[in-house]
Design a protein around this motif. Structure first.
Motif, mmCIF file in Angstrom:
data_model
loop_
_atom_site.group_PDB
_atom_site.id
_atom_site.type_symbol
_atom_site.label_atom_id
_atom_site.label_comp_id
_atom_site.label_asym_id
_atom_site.label_seq_id
_atom_site.Cartn_x
_atom_site.Cartn_y
_atom_site.Cartn_z
ATOM 1 N N GLN A 1 -3.340 7.067 -3.866
ATOM 2 C CA GLN A 1 -3.484 5.719 -3.053
ATOM 3 C C GLN A 1 -3.533 4.514 -4.087
ATOM 4 O OE1 GLN A 1 -4.390 5.785 0.442
ATOM 5 N NE2 GLN A 1 -4.039 3.410 0.633
ATOM 6 N N VAL A 2 -2.484 3.670 -3.816
ATOM 7 C CA VAL A 2 -2.272 2.637 -4.386
ATOM 8 C C VAL A 2 -2.508 1.456 -3.508
ATOM 9 C CG1 VAL A 2 -0.712 0.980 -5.890
ATOM 10 C CG2 VAL A 2 -0.781 3.528 -6.157
ATOM 11 N N ILE B 1 0.858 -1.295 -0.071
ATOM 12 C CA ILE B 1 -0.076 0.019 0.061
ATOM 13 C C ILE B 1 0.899 1.201 0.192
ATOM 14 C CG2 ILE B 1 -1.756 1.240 1.232
ATOM 15 C CD1 ILE B 1 -2.606 -1.380 2.298
ATOM 16 N N TYR B 2 0.544 2.174 -0.933
ATOM 17 C CA TYR B 2 1.422 3.444 -1.001
ATOM 18 C C TYR B 2 0.466 4.572 -1.049
ATOM 19 C CZ TYR B 2 4.335 6.758 -3.478
ATOM 20 O OH TYR B 2 4.885 7.932 -3.797
ATOM 21 N N ARG B 3 0.740 5.422 -0.353
ATOM 22 C CA ARG B 3 -0.331 6.818 -0.239
ATOM 23 C C ARG B 3 0.681 8.165 -0.428
ATOM 24 N NH1 ARG B 3 -5.545 7.729 1.709
ATOM 25 N NH2 ARG B 3 -5.500 9.883 2.321
ATOM 26 N N ALA B 4 0.407 8.985 -1.446
ATOM 27 C CA ALA B 4 1.203 10.224 -1.485
ATOM 28 C C ALA B 4 0.223 11.433 -1.467
ATOM 29 C CB ALA B 4 1.947 10.115 -2.694
ATOM 30 N N GLU B 5 0.409 12.061 -0.291
ATOM 31 C CA GLU B 5 -0.505 13.134 -0.203
ATOM 32 C C GLU B 5 -0.206 14.393 -1.217
ATOM 33 O OE1 GLU B 5 -3.283 13.333 2.052
ATOM 34 O OE2 GLU B 5 -2.488 11.378 3.265
ATOM 35 N N MET B 6 -0.928 15.440 -1.050
ATOM 36 C CA MET B 6 -0.754 16.408 -1.763
ATOM 37 C C MET B 6 0.250 17.461 -1.240
ATOM 38 S SD MET B 6 -2.670 16.993 -4.764
ATOM 39 C CE MET B 6 -2.990 18.597 -4.714
ATOM 40 N N PRO B 7 1.080 18.115 -1.930
ATOM 41 C CA PRO B 7 1.228 18.258 -3.373
ATOM 42 C C PRO B 7 1.970 16.999 -3.849
ATOM 43 C CG PRO B 7 2.657 19.656 -2.431
ATOM 44 C CD PRO B 7 1.962 19.180 -1.285
ATOM 45 N N ASN B 8 1.904 16.600 -5.137
ATOM 46 C CA ASN B 8 2.547 15.527 -5.597
ATOM 47 C C ASN B 8 2.645 15.453 -7.136
ATOM 48 O OD1 ASN B 8 0.391 14.179 -6.426
ATOM 49 N ND2 ASN B 8 -0.132 13.381 -4.496
ATOM 50 N N ASP C 1 -5.929 -4.659 -7.578
ATOM 51 C CA ASP C 1 -5.461 -3.432 -7.838
ATOM 52 C C ASP C 1 -6.208 -2.305 -7.740
ATOM 53 O OD1 ASP C 1 -2.717 -1.643 -7.984
ATOM 54 O OD2 ASP C 1 -3.323 -1.458 -10.073
ATOM 55 N N ILE C 2 -6.313 -1.514 -6.573
ATOM 56 C CA ILE C 2 -7.345 -0.456 -6.413
ATOM 57 C C ILE C 2 -6.792 0.736 -6.182
ATOM 58 C CG2 ILE C 2 -9.573 0.106 -5.138
ATOM 59 C CD1 ILE C 2 -9.602 -3.018 -4.279
ATOM 60 N N ASN C 3 -6.861 1.749 -6.937
ATOM 61 C CA ASN C 3 -6.217 3.030 -6.942
ATOM 62 C C ASN C 3 -7.105 4.161 -7.034
ATOM 63 O OD1 ASN C 3 -3.703 1.556 -7.286
ATOM 64 N ND2 ASN C 3 -4.078 1.541 -9.520
ATOM 65 N N THR C 4 -6.986 5.086 -6.178
ATOM 66 C CA THR C 4 -7.921 6.345 -5.832
ATOM 67 C C THR C 4 -7.447 7.362 -7.026
ATOM 68 O OG1 THR C 4 -6.103 7.300 -4.344
ATOM 69 C CG2 THR C 4 -7.941 5.745 -3.410
ATOM 70 N N PHE C 5 -7.016 6.978 -8.117
ATOM 71 C CA PHE C 5 -6.765 8.051 -9.158
ATOM 72 C C PHE C 5 -6.226 7.416 -10.401
ATOM 73 C CE2 PHE C 5 -2.553 5.823 -8.315
ATOM 74 C CZ PHE C 5 -1.902 5.936 -9.405
ATOM 75 N N ASN C 6 -6.194 8.070 -11.275
ATOM 76 C CA ASN C 6 -6.216 7.465 -12.644
ATOM 77 C C ASN C 6 -5.089 8.288 -13.287
ATOM 78 O OD1 ASN C 6 -8.260 5.462 -13.531
ATOM 79 N ND2 ASN C 6 -9.655 7.160 -12.897
ATOM 80 N N HIS C 7 -4.233 7.730 -14.165
ATOM 81 C CA HIS C 7 -3.147 8.478 -14.724
ATOM 82 C C HIS C 7 -3.576 9.299 -15.545
ATOM 83 C CE1 HIS C 7 0.357 6.349 -13.195
ATOM 84 N NE2 HIS C 7 -0.283 5.095 -13.079
ATOM 85 N N PRO C 8 -2.872 10.424 -16.130
ATOM 86 C CA PRO C 8 -3.378 11.323 -17.107
ATOM 87 C C PRO C 8 -3.773 11.011 -18.523
ATOM 88 C CG PRO C 8 -1.497 12.394 -15.778
ATOM 89 C CD PRO C 8 -1.761 10.978 -15.493
ATOM 90 N N TRP C 9 -2.907 9.835 -19.176
ATOM 91 C CA TRP C 9 -3.224 9.305 -20.333
ATOM 92 C C TRP C 9 -4.878 8.699 -20.653
ATOM 93 C CZ3 TRP C 9 -4.976 4.321 -21.387
ATOM 94 C CH2 TRP C 9 -4.720 3.603 -20.396
ATOM 95 N N ILE C 10 -5.505 8.425 -19.363
ATOM 96 C CA ILE C 10 -6.686 8.093 -19.339
ATOM 97 C C ILE C 10 -7.723 9.012 -19.635
ATOM 98 C CG2 ILE C 10 -8.640 6.903 -18.035
ATOM 99 C CD1 ILE C 10 -6.653 5.242 -16.495
ATOM 100 N N GLY C 11 -7.394 10.388 -19.381
ATOM 101 C CA GLY C 11 -8.357 11.624 -19.984
ATOM 102 C C GLY C 11 -9.472 11.822 -18.920
ATOM 103 N N ASN D 1 -13.063 12.529 -10.286
ATOM 104 C CA ASN D 1 -12.886 11.599 -8.900
ATOM 105 C C ASN D 1 -12.968 10.172 -9.349
ATOM 106 O OD1 ASN D 1 -12.305 10.720 -6.645
ATOM 107 N ND2 ASN D 1 -14.215 11.535 -5.473
ATOM 108 N N ALA D 2 -12.164 9.584 -9.669
ATOM 109 C CA ALA D 2 -12.442 8.104 -10.281
ATOM 110 C C ALA D 2 -11.281 7.274 -9.963
ATOM 111 C CB ALA D 2 -12.259 8.200 -11.926
ATOM 112 N N TRP D 3 -11.764 6.212 -9.683
ATOM 113 C CA TRP D 3 -10.578 4.782 -9.190
ATOM 114 C C TRP D 3 -10.537 4.124 -10.419
ATOM 115 C CZ3 TRP D 3 -11.712 2.686 -3.776
ATOM 116 C CH2 TRP D 3 -11.826 3.667 -2.889
ATOM 117 N N SER D 4 -9.430 3.591 -10.384
ATOM 118 C CA SER D 4 -9.049 2.550 -11.274
ATOM 119 C C SER D 4 -8.968 0.996 -10.474
ATOM 120 C CB SER D 4 -7.924 2.688 -12.188
ATOM 121 O OG SER D 4 -6.598 2.736 -11.420
ATOM 122 N N ILE D 5 -9.629 0.190 -11.036
ATOM 123 C CA ILE D 5 -9.602 -1.342 -10.291
ATOM 124 C C ILE D 5 -9.262 -2.309 -11.303
ATOM 125 C CG2 ILE D 5 -11.058 -2.942 -9.154
ATOM 126 C CD1 ILE D 5 -12.765 -0.638 -8.280
#
Length: 172
Positions: free
Chosen positions: A86-87, A72-79, A116-126, A131-135
């Protein structure tokens, strides 16, 4: 392999950014991950970063043994991505207690399932500003050679990374 997808939220057709070929190694001891498994926020470590690489518990039923090995990995703002990162890489490994206990066996047969449950999406997803997750999830079995890999994998690898079919451990 998916090369493009129609984003149902934005209506845009997006090119899928495939991950680079990389050898990933996670080493566990009795307490969990021995080293950081990854660091998404590597360029600008300005926000607080926390990691949890615990292992266990293990369940033994007859000769079967199952062990959870989560990262589990969590990076708060700013990043780097400008949003909470949150990975949750949750893995379960299954093997034979007889093989795992054999001091003469260097690598035991095993299966691996993960979520694999992530609280973010990479920019290439558009999905900027959403506020979207990737699973994702998957499963597999350890193979000791390329010949033991499924036909689907071998055909895809022939198209994308044929150098892996040489079964050369020093390729990376």
């Amino acid at each position: 392999m998916i090369e493009t997808f129609d984003n149902p939220y934005t209506g845009a057709t997006r090119d899928v950014l495939q991950p680079k070929l990389a050898k990933v190694s996670r080493k566990f001891n009795l307490h969990g991950v021995e080293q950081p498994a990854f660091d998404i926020n590597s360029e600008k470590k300005t926000g607080p970063v926390t990691r949890n690489g615990n292992i266990g518990p293990a369940w033994i039923i007859g000769d079967d043994i199952w062990v959870n090995g989560d990262v589990i990995y969590r990076a708060e703002m700013p990043n780097d991505l400008g949003q909470l990162i949150q990975v949750n890489d949750w893995s379960t490994y299954q093997g034979s207690m007889k093989q795992v206990s054999d001091p003469n066996l260097m690598t035991a047969d095993a299966t691996h399932t993960f979520n694999d449950i992530n609280t973010f999406n990479h920019p290439w997803i558009g999905m900027e500003g959403m506020n979207a997750w990737s699973i994702s999830r998957g499963f597999g079995r350890k193979s000791h050679s390329v010949d033991g890999m499924p036909d689907t994998w071998r055909k895809l690898t022939e198209k994308t990374h044929p150098e892996l079919l040489d079964d050369n451990p020093d390729i990376f």
